[in-house]
Design an enzyme around this catalytic site. Structure first.
Site, PDB file in Angstrom:
ATOM      1  N   LYS A   2       0.856  -0.972   0.017  1.00  0.00           N
ATOM      2  CA  LYS A   2      -0.046  -0.522   0.437  1.00  0.00           C
ATOM      3  C   LYS A   2       0.674   1.297   0.510  1.00  0.00           C
ATOM      4  O   LYS A   2       2.181   1.260   0.290  1.00  0.00           O
ATOM      5  CB  LYS A   2      -1.080   0.145   1.435  1.00  0.00           C
ATOM      6  CG  LYS A   2      -1.729   1.860   1.671  1.00  0.00           C
ATOM      7  CD  LYS A   2      -3.175   0.852   1.596  1.00  0.00           C
ATOM      8  CE  LYS A   2      -3.993   2.562   1.973  1.00  0.00           C
ATOM      9  NZ  LYS A   2      -4.044   2.801   0.609  1.00  0.00           N
ATOM     10  N   GLY A  37      -8.481   6.805   0.831  1.00  0.00           N
ATOM     11  CA  GLY A  37      -7.559   7.991   1.037  1.00  0.00           C
ATOM     12  C   GLY A  37      -6.274   7.830   1.075  1.00  0.00           C
ATOM     13  O   GLY A  37      -5.691   7.846   2.632  1.00  0.00           O
ATOM     14  N   LEU A  38      -5.482   6.742   0.927  1.00  0.00           N
ATOM     15  CA  LEU A  38      -4.509   6.163   1.340  1.00  0.00           C
ATOM     16  C   LEU A  38      -3.809   6.127   2.682  1.00  0.00           C
ATOM     17  O   LEU A  38      -2.941   6.824   3.156  1.00  0.00           O
ATOM     18  CB  LEU A  38      -3.804   7.790   0.794  1.00  0.00           C
ATOM     19  CG  LEU A  38      -2.973   7.475  -1.113  1.00  0.00           C
ATOM     20  CD1 LEU A  38      -2.039   8.467  -0.860  1.00  0.00           C
ATOM     21  CD2 LEU A  38      -2.682   6.176  -1.436  1.00  0.00           C
ATOM     22  N   CYS A  62      -3.321   9.098  -7.189  1.00  0.00           N
ATOM     23  CA  CYS A  62      -4.127   8.665  -6.307  1.00  0.00           C
ATOM     24  C   CYS A  62      -5.863   9.906  -6.673  1.00  0.00           C
ATOM     25  O   CYS A  62      -5.198  11.020  -6.212  1.00  0.00           O
ATOM     26  CB  CYS A  62      -3.849   8.830  -5.206  1.00  0.00           C
ATOM     27  SG  CYS A  62      -4.985   7.705  -4.003  1.00  0.00           S
ATOM     28  N   LYS A  93       2.875   4.597 -11.360  1.00  0.00           N
ATOM     29  CA  LYS A  93       1.697   4.721 -11.285  1.00  0.00           C
ATOM     30  C   LYS A  93       1.158   6.395 -11.723  1.00  0.00           C
ATOM     31  O   LYS A  93       0.592   6.576 -10.781  1.00  0.00           O
ATOM     32  CB  LYS A  93       1.578   4.092  -9.882  1.00  0.00           C
ATOM     33  CG  LYS A  93      -0.138   3.239  -9.886  1.00  0.00           C
ATOM     34  CD  LYS A  93      -0.048   2.979  -9.438  1.00  0.00           C
ATOM     35  CE  LYS A  93      -1.211   1.969  -9.752  1.00  0.00           C
ATOM     36  NZ  LYS A  93      -1.695   1.163  -8.157  1.00  0.00           N
ATOM     37  N   ASN A 153      -4.145   3.888 -12.554  1.00  0.00           N
ATOM     38  CA  ASN A 153      -4.861   3.788 -11.709  1.00  0.00           C
ATOM     39  C   ASN A 153      -6.462   3.869 -11.399  1.00  0.00           C
ATOM     40  O   ASN A 153      -6.621   4.392 -12.210  1.00  0.00           O
ATOM     41  CB  ASN A 153      -4.333   5.166 -10.597  1.00  0.00           C
ATOM     42  CG  ASN A 153      -4.119   4.749  -9.337  1.00  0.00           C
ATOM     43  OD1 ASN A 153      -4.899   4.249  -8.471  1.00  0.00           O
ATOM     44  ND2 ASN A 153      -2.979   5.356  -8.106  1.00  0.00           N
ATOM     45  N   THR A 154      -6.688   4.127 -10.363  1.00  0.00           N
ATOM     46  CA  THR A 154      -8.244   4.515 -10.053  1.00  0.00           C
ATOM     47  C   THR A 154      -8.646   4.975 -10.879  1.00  0.00           C
ATOM     48  O   THR A 154      -7.716   6.228 -11.679  1.00  0.00           O
ATOM     49  CB  THR A 154      -8.846   4.256  -9.260  1.00  0.00           C
ATOM     50  OG1 THR A 154      -8.401   5.394  -8.195  1.00  0.00           O
ATOM     51  CG2 THR A 154      -8.498   3.000  -8.529  1.00  0.00           C
ATOM     52  N   GLY A 187     -12.450  -1.682 -11.113  1.00  0.00           N
ATOM     53  CA  GLY A 187     -12.814  -2.579 -11.722  1.00  0.00           C
ATOM     54  C   GLY A 187     -13.264  -3.111 -12.942  1.00  0.00           C
ATOM     55  O   GLY A 187     -12.445  -2.360 -13.572  1.00  0.00           O
TER      56      GLY A 187
HETATM   57  C1  LIG Z   1      -9.416  -0.279  -2.053  1.00  0.00           C
HETATM   58  C2  LIG Z   1      -8.464   0.462  -2.830  1.00  0.00           C
HETATM   59  C3  LIG Z   1      -7.204   0.443  -2.748  1.00  0.00           C
HETATM   60  C4  LIG Z   1      -6.358   1.636  -3.781  1.00  0.00           C
HETATM   61  N1  LIG Z   1      -5.220   1.947  -3.125  1.00  0.00           N
HETATM   62  C5  LIG Z   1      -4.019   1.875  -3.481  1.00  0.00           C
HETATM   63  C6  LIG Z   1      -2.959   2.730  -3.042  1.00  0.00           C
HETATM   64  O1  LIG Z   1      -2.759   2.666  -1.821  1.00  0.00           O
HETATM   65  N2  LIG Z   1      -1.739   2.897  -4.380  1.00  0.00           N
HETATM   66  C7  LIG Z   1      -2.226   2.802  -5.655  1.00  0.00           C
HETATM   67  O2  LIG Z   1      -0.856   3.212  -6.446  1.00  0.00           O
HETATM   68  N3  LIG Z   1      -2.917   2.295  -6.184  1.00  0.00           N
HETATM   69  C8  LIG Z   1      -4.322   2.338  -4.966  1.00  0.00           C
HETATM   70  N4  LIG Z   1      -5.156   1.293  -5.738  1.00  0.00           N
HETATM   71  C9  LIG Z   1      -5.395   1.070  -7.228  1.00  0.00           C
HETATM   72  C10 LIG Z   1      -5.084  -0.004  -7.268  1.00  0.00           C
HETATM   73  O3  LIG Z   1      -4.072  -0.365  -7.236  1.00  0.00           O
HETATM   74  C11 LIG Z   1      -5.309  -0.386  -8.760  1.00  0.00           C
HETATM   75  O4  LIG Z   1      -4.628   0.052  -9.384  1.00  0.00           O
HETATM   76  C12 LIG Z   1      -6.397  -0.213  -9.320  1.00  0.00           C
HETATM   77  O5  LIG Z   1      -7.806  -0.955  -8.459  1.00  0.00           O
HETATM   78  C13 LIG Z   1      -6.758  -0.491 -10.569  1.00  0.00           C
HETATM   79  O6  LIG Z   1      -6.952  -1.432 -10.681  1.00  0.00           O
HETATM   80  P1  LIG Z   1      -8.458  -3.306 -10.279  1.00  0.00           P
HETATM   81  O7  LIG Z   1      -9.488  -2.881 -11.387  1.00  0.00           O
HETATM   82  O8  LIG Z   1      -7.839  -4.046 -10.773  1.00  0.00           O
HETATM   83  O9  LIG Z   1      -8.400  -2.901  -8.818  1.00  0.00           O
HETATM   84  C14 LIG Z   1      -6.221   0.993  -4.733  1.00  0.00           C
HETATM   85  C15 LIG Z   1      -7.395   0.430  -5.316  1.00  0.00           C
HETATM   86  C16 LIG Z   1      -8.563   0.158  -4.313  1.00  0.00           C
HETATM   87  C17 LIG Z   1      -9.680  -0.673  -5.062  1.00  0.00           C
END
Ligand SMILES: Cc1cc2nc3c(=O)[nH]c(=O)nc-3n(C[C@H](O)[C@H](O)[C@H](O)COP(=O)(O)O)c2cc1C
Length: 275
Positions: free
Chosen positions: A34, A61-62, A123, A158, A185-186, A204
């Site tokens: 994380k 929120g990290l 983020c 990232k 990332n999201t 997702g």
């Molecule tokens: C609950 C949650 C927490 C996340 N926390 C981080 C994080 O701390 N740092 C980061 O770079 N990405 C974070 N992400 C993004 C994921 O690493 C990933 O890049 C993103 O969810 C897209 O992939 P997925 O659709 O397979 O989940 C987080 C995603 C989720 C769902």
């Protein structure tokens, strides 16, 4: 970076190694921690999550213990078992350029523990840092230059698709001597739950075509960068599609929440299809 299988546990989703209780490490190419920031963060108040079949919105929120506590744990051998079992990627974050630099300085001494350092420039759930840095290319470049000087190993950015065109960002990343990029990332989203707004990052299945396009554009423009595809990967076809457009590795995030066994299934598929 050589990962076998080329399958990465996404940052944030796997915490600080907790999923090793549920997943056999031989199926994990690398485990991303994380994101750790300069100061501890409690994260955002609830509601923090909203899930449907096709997407998850998170507004965590990290939340993290901060770099000093992380290093204390490292010195106390708290992550020893994790390092023994899998390759680990450290995820570095900050609220502004200065914070990114200070976290980099602090982790530099410990680089030998990590397969790579990934820097979270994307983020969407913090007021500063993240997306803000990506939309300010001057600050972004300043951080890229400084971190490349301080950190000697494999360095990964990232990024998301907000703030700037991803292929242009990738070119800048490569031009500053960085080795890889995680796409994506999201993306910022919003959901109304019982009258309350959840403003968070969407992850997702809904993310897959967007992430796939990002990988495609980046690999066409900057083929030398090592690309980890991230976004909505949930089955074998998704994996095929990401490799088809040039991803060097794929990452599993939200899919692990639903079923941690997906890692074994996908790892076996990758090994078979790549042998
Ligand atoms: C609950 C949650 C927490 C996340 N926390 C981080 C994080 O701390 N740092 C980061 O770079 N990405 C974070 N992400 C993004 C994921 O690493 C990933 O890049 C993103 O969810 C897209 O992939 P997925 O659709 O397979 O989940 C987080 C995603 C989720 C769902």
């Amino acid at each position: 970076m050589e990962l076998n299988p080329p399958l990465v546990i996404a940052s944030g989703v796997g915490g600080m190694g907790e999923y090793l209780k549920l997943i056999d490490p031989k199926y994990i190419g690398a485990y991303t921690l994380k994101t750790v920031t300069l100061f501890p963060k409690q994260g955002n108040p609830p509601p923090r999550l909203f899930a449907t079949e096709s997407y998850l919105i998170n507004n965590i929120g990290l939340e993290n213990i901060g770099i000093d506590a992380f290093i204390e744990n490292l010195n106390a051998n708290q992550y020893e078992e994790l390092f023994e079992k899998v390759k680990v990627i450290f995820s570095l974050g900050g609220d502004n350029p200065e914070e990114y630099k200070l976290v980099a300085q602090k982790i530099a001494t410990y680089e030998k523990y990590f397969e790579a350092i990934e820097v979270n420039f994307s983020c969407p759930n913090v007021k500063n840092g993240g997306l803000n840095i990506l939309s300010d290319l001057f600050s972004f470049k300043e951080v890229l230059i400084y971190l490349r000087k301080v950190l000697k190993g494999f360095l990964i950015a990232k990024v998301g698709v907000e703030g700037n065109f991803v292929e242009n960002v990738a070119q800048i990343v490569k031009d500053h001597g960085w080795n890889g990029i995680v796409l994506i990332n999201t993306i910022r989203g919003l959901e109304v739950v019982e009258g309350k707004l959840i403003k968070g990052g969407i992850s997702g299945p809904v993310l897959k075509p967007i992430a796939l396009r990002a990988v495609y554009e980046v690999k066409n423009k900057v083929p030398e960068l090592y690309v980890i595809g991230s976004g909505g990967i949930t089955n074998e076809k998704d994996v095929d599609d990401f490799f088809k457009v040039g991803a060097n590795a794929i990452s599993l995030g939200t899919a692990i929440y639903k079923n941690p066994q997906i890692v074994e299934k996908i790892a076996k598929y990758i090994r078979r299809c790549c042998e």
